[in-house]
Enzyme design. Structure first.
Site, PDB file in Angstrom:
ATOM      1  CE  LYS A  17      -2.360  11.891   7.232  1.00 22.35           C
ATOM      2  NZ  LYS A  17      -1.260  12.756   6.948  1.00 22.35           N
ATOM      3  CG  HIS A  28      31.435  10.873  -1.520  1.00 21.63           C
ATOM      4  ND1 HIS A  28      32.797  10.748  -1.609  1.00 21.63           N
ATOM      5  CD2 HIS A  28      31.180  11.519  -0.352  1.00 21.63           C
ATOM      6  CE1 HIS A  28      33.360  11.271  -0.523  1.00 21.63           C
ATOM      7  NE2 HIS A  28      32.403  11.750   0.246  1.00 21.63           N
ATOM      8  CE  LYS A  31       5.041  15.827   3.509  1.00 19.74           C
ATOM      9  NZ  LYS A  31       5.545  14.963   4.496  1.00 19.74           N
ATOM     10  CD  GLU A  85       4.124  13.088   0.951  1.00 15.94           C
ATOM     11  OE1 GLU A  85       3.308  12.155   0.946  1.00 15.94           O
ATOM     12  OE2 GLU A  85       4.743  13.432   1.973  1.00 15.94           O
ATOM     13  CD  GLU A 113       8.491  15.411   6.164  1.00 11.05           C
ATOM     14  OE1 GLU A 113       7.328  15.804   6.082  1.00 11.05           O
ATOM     15  OE2 GLU A 113       8.850  14.247   5.856  1.00 11.05           O
ATOM     16  CB  CYS A 137     -10.276   1.215   0.439  1.00 11.11           C
ATOM     17  SG  CYS A 137      -9.353   0.294  -0.793  1.00 11.11           S
ATOM     18  CG  ASN A 176      -8.766  -0.724   3.991  1.00 12.19           C
ATOM     19  OD1 ASN A 176      -7.969  -0.800   3.074  1.00 12.19           O
ATOM     20  ND2 ASN A 176      -8.449  -0.235   5.191  1.00 12.19           N
ATOM     21  N   GLY A 177      -8.085  -3.668   2.632  1.00 17.19           N
ATOM     22  CA  GLY A 177      -7.055  -4.631   3.032  1.00 17.19           C
ATOM     23  C   GLY A 177      -6.622  -5.466   1.841  1.00 17.19           C
ATOM     24  NE  ARG A 226      -9.042   4.506   5.441  1.00 17.52           N
ATOM     25  CZ  ARG A 226      -8.166   4.026   6.322  1.00 17.52           C
ATOM     26  NH1 ARG A 226      -7.694   4.827   7.252  1.00 17.52           N
ATOM     27  NH2 ARG A 226      -7.734   2.784   6.275  1.00 17.52           N
ATOM     28  CD1 TRP A 234      -4.423   5.020  -2.808  1.00 17.69           C
ATOM     29  CD2 TRP A 234      -3.649   2.935  -2.659  1.00 17.69           C
ATOM     30  NE1 TRP A 234      -3.080   5.048  -3.079  1.00 17.69           N
ATOM     31  CE2 TRP A 234      -2.577   3.786  -3.000  1.00 17.69           C
ATOM     32  CE3 TRP A 234      -3.386   1.566  -2.514  1.00 17.69           C
ATOM     33  CZ2 TRP A 234      -1.277   3.318  -3.197  1.00 17.69           C
ATOM     34  CZ3 TRP A 234      -2.093   1.110  -2.722  1.00 17.69           C
ATOM     35  CH2 TRP A 234      -1.056   1.990  -3.047  1.00 17.69           C
TER      36      TRP A 234
HETATM   37  C1  AGP Z   1       3.874  11.494   4.526  1.00 18.63           C
HETATM   38  O1  AGP Z   1       3.476  12.701   4.064  1.00 18.63           O
HETATM   39  C2  AGP Z   1       3.154  10.365   3.988  1.00 18.63           C
HETATM   40  N1  AGP Z   1       1.779  10.498   4.149  1.00 18.63           N
HETATM   41  C3  AGP Z   1       3.679   9.017   4.444  1.00 18.63           C
HETATM   42  O2  AGP Z   1       5.031   8.946   4.145  1.00 18.63           O
HETATM   43  C4  AGP Z   1       3.493   8.723   5.942  1.00 18.63           C
HETATM   44  O3  AGP Z   1       4.332   9.513   6.703  1.00 18.63           O
HETATM   45  C5  AGP Z   1       3.818   7.255   6.198  1.00 18.63           C
HETATM   46  O4  AGP Z   1       2.932   6.471   5.445  1.00 18.63           O
HETATM   47  C6  AGP Z   1       3.732   6.908   7.681  1.00 18.63           C
HETATM   48  O5  AGP Z   1       2.438   7.081   8.146  1.00 18.63           O
HETATM   49  P1  AGP Z   1       2.140   6.982   9.722  1.00 18.63           P
HETATM   50  O6  AGP Z   1       2.833   8.110  10.395  1.00 18.63           O
HETATM   51  O7  AGP Z   1       0.651   7.070   9.805  1.00 18.63           O
HETATM   52  O8  AGP Z   1       2.659   5.656  10.183  1.00 18.63           O
END
Ligand code: AGP
Length: 604
Positions: free
Chosen positions: A599, A499, A480, A483, A476, A2, A103-104, A29, A77
């Site tokens: 994030k 395979h 993208k 997500e 990667e 959050c 947050n947590g 967040r 979140w």
């Molecule tokens: C990637 O687009 C995501 N936001 C997520 O996979 C991110 O890379 C992952 O949570 C790691 O975050 P960090 O680099 O802040 O540790």
């Protein structure tokens, strides 16, 4: 994960509009519900909260019109308790005098809830957070004052927390506490701020204190008091001046932060390489003395780590990339004195990566890191941390931090190779020339990505294939697309795809291939032929003059010649970032706030 935003006005001005802006700046967040509480001049508390994004809620609840010179806010979140109004923060105790945002995750919430309900407390929500105000209320009954009740409550909590708290009987203070979840204090001309991250208040001040685990205290018009649960008593924390500017956390005319951050990559890679040059020397010696080297990270950062593994191997430096959440089970028992762990994390706060490096430290390994945030937990807990120059990344989907991370890893191994007498001058020169060529790749492929997204938007699945250095790029690219466009894209080693996965391929099935002109070239062509013969629709990222792959493909993104080497990710990933972005946009999704994501993942 959050976002907390709290503020006290030193001039008794209204703070609600500021808290609203802070939550907007932290919306990456978490964005499923939000709330603000302010204390008015006559000591009344005004709490407004509901489900929805902040702009909608401001319209509905009039956050900006709330009156008061001190307040706390939260954008959520959800972890504990479904997304509904009752579970939205802030939460209060039975008297309504203690108001909390958090947050947590409080792991022992069940036990504490029982302890409290047995003492007559009415817990109205399903959240772990609501335990906190009731716990403080319970210990206030001991008559030793708020701070002592607060300390006692903190000593009972297990798990992770960042807290901002108002106590109506002391309405010129905002209390705070931090354990595991990030929390920073902002020192402005006219206000003090408490927030989950610096971008919250960057438009008003760049002076910040990064709180450490166990820190708790309050901000007031008389100043800032910080104690620490573990060292006991008051502690002094350094006031950092953050390099970032407010423009960096604004969209700068782009429709979304993600597109802005994709376009920022020439500058962010350039800045990162300049900063890496100044920071790298202390690191190379660790690589030399290492018994074993592990690169540990999560999500996109893990794909950068995997790139590191392949890039290091190119120069005979053995390193193993490990997914942070698997670290304990996969390699935990091997870690020992003499090992070097490189933690990679843009936020520097990812719980899985933190847990991995803390285990490594307990087993006497040396921990280095690559991060984007000065003062973050991973930065502070590493022997040596290389700071990237990407600037704040607001879009939830990592883009410029991925290229910055791979730039640091490339520079690291090329420096190491040079010190071991290998002739890498050309490649170092080429690496420094990359920023210009990234601009070329964006310019020449953006419209193509827009065009191709019109085809992909109709698809439900896709494969992203690569080999060697091309594999982390493919993985990667697929991440993208998953997500932000919610298209089930699977990244896969091209050789491995025959395979099993090839069973899914039929007429028109999108196959995105990353084709480098290196030792994997011929085998990539075999994989393309195998997919094509089953109706696969081939989309390739290739060198401009690679006519035979272009001929084989239904669609090609072109990158400048000469990067079929460890520098490849810095260019070949760009068209895949753009493709995911435009597919999300054409599907009507917000690329900056993908559903179910946040994030920085600061909980398990
Ligand atoms: C990637 O687009 C995501 N936001 C997520 O996979 C991110 O890379 C992952 O949570 C790691 O975050 P960090 O680099 O802040 O540790």
């Amino acid at each position: 994960m959050c976002g907390i935003g709290a503020c006290i006005s030193l001039l008794y001005e209204n703070v609600a509009p500021k808290i609203l802006r802070m939550l907007k700046n932290l919306e990456y967040r978490g964005y499923d519900s939000a709330g603000i509480a302010v204390v008015s001049a006559n000591g009344r508390i005004d709490i407004r909260k509901d489900v929805g994004k902040i702009d909608e809620l401001d319209e509905k609840l009039g956050f900006g019109e709330m009156q008061g010179a001190l307040g706390i806010g939260h954008t959520r979140w959800a972890t504990h308790g479904v997304v509904n109004k009752t579970n939205t923060h802030p939460h209060t105790d039975c008297t309504g005098k203690i108001i909390v945002v958090h947050n947590g995750i409080i792991e022992n919430m069940k036990e504490l809830k029982e302890f409290l309900t047995n003492r007559g407390h009415k817990i109205v929500s399903d959240t772990d957070t609501e335990i906190v105000p009731h716990l403080i209320e319970e210990f206030l009954k001991e008559g030793k004052g708020f701070m002592s009740a607060f300390e006692k409550a903190l000593s009972k909590l297990k798990g992770a927390y960042a807290l901002a708290i108002i106590f109506l009987e002391e309405r010129d203070r905002i209390y705070f506490a931090r354990f595991f979840s990030p929390l920073v204090i902002g020192i402005g001309e006219k206000e003090y701020y408490v927030a989950s991250d610096v971008p919250a208040f960057l438009e008003w001040t760049r002076k910040a204190i990064v709180l450490q685990d166990g820190d708790y205290g309050f901000i007031s018009r008389d100043g800032i008091v910080i104690n620490n649960l573990f060292t006991g008593g008051k502690v002094d924390r350094e006031i950092l001046v953050i390099e970032w500017t407010k423009e960096m956390v604004e969209k700068g005319g782009f429709p979304h932060f993600m597109l802005k951050e994709i376009h920022e990559q020439p500058q962010s890679v350039k800045r990162t390489l300049i900063m890496a040059e100044k920071q790298i020397d202390g690191v190379i010696s660790y690589l030399d003395q290492a018994r074993d080297i592990y690169l540990v990270a999560a999500g996109t950062s893990y794909y950068a780590a995997l790139h590191g593994q392949y890039a290091f191997a190119k120069y005979g430096l053995k390193a193993r990339a490990v997914i942070a959440s698997e670290f304990v089970e996969e390699v935990g028992s091997f870690i020992d004195e003499g090992d070097v762990i490189i933690g990679i994390s843009q936020s520097g706060e990812t719980a899985d990566t933190l847990r991995a490096i803390r285990l490594a430290k307990r087993r006497k390994a040396e921990v280095l890191s690559i991060t984007n945030v000065v003062g973050s937990s991973i930065y502070r807990e590493s022997l040596k941390s290389i700071i990237m120059g990407a600037g704040p990344e607001i879009g939830v989907a990592a883009t410029k931090t991925f290229t910055a991370q791979t730039a640091v890893l490339d520079y690291m191994v090329l420096k190491w190779a040079k010190e071991h007498g290998m002739d890498v001058e050309d490649l170092i020169k080429r690496l420094k020339k990359v920023p210009e060529d990234i601009s070329v790749v964006i310019k020449e492929n953006e419209n193509k990505a827009k065009e191709l997204s019109k085809i992909l938007t109709k698809k439900a699945n896709a494969y992203y294939l690569g080999r060697g250095i091309g594999l982390p790029i493919a993985l990667e690219g697929a991440l993208k697309m998953k997500e932000i466009a919610y298209l089930h894209a699977e990244g896969y080693p091209a050789g491995e795809s025959k395979h099993g996965p090839i069973a899914l391929v039929e007429e028109g099935f999108p196959i995105v291939t990353v084709v480098l002109r290196d030792e994997t070239y011929d085998k990539m062509h075999i994989a393309i032929e195998e997919m094509k013969s089953r109706g696969g629709y081939i989309i390739s990222v290739v060198e401009k003059n690679d006519s035979s792959t272009i001929r084989l493909s239904d669609y090609s993104f072109l990158v400048p010649v000469g990067y079929s080497n460890i520098i490849a990710p810095l260019l070949y990933v760009i068209p895949l970032q753009l493709l995911a972005y435009y597919t999300a946009v054409i599907r009507g999704y917000d690329p900056d706030k993908p559903r179910n994501l946040a994030k920085s993942v600061t909980v398990d």
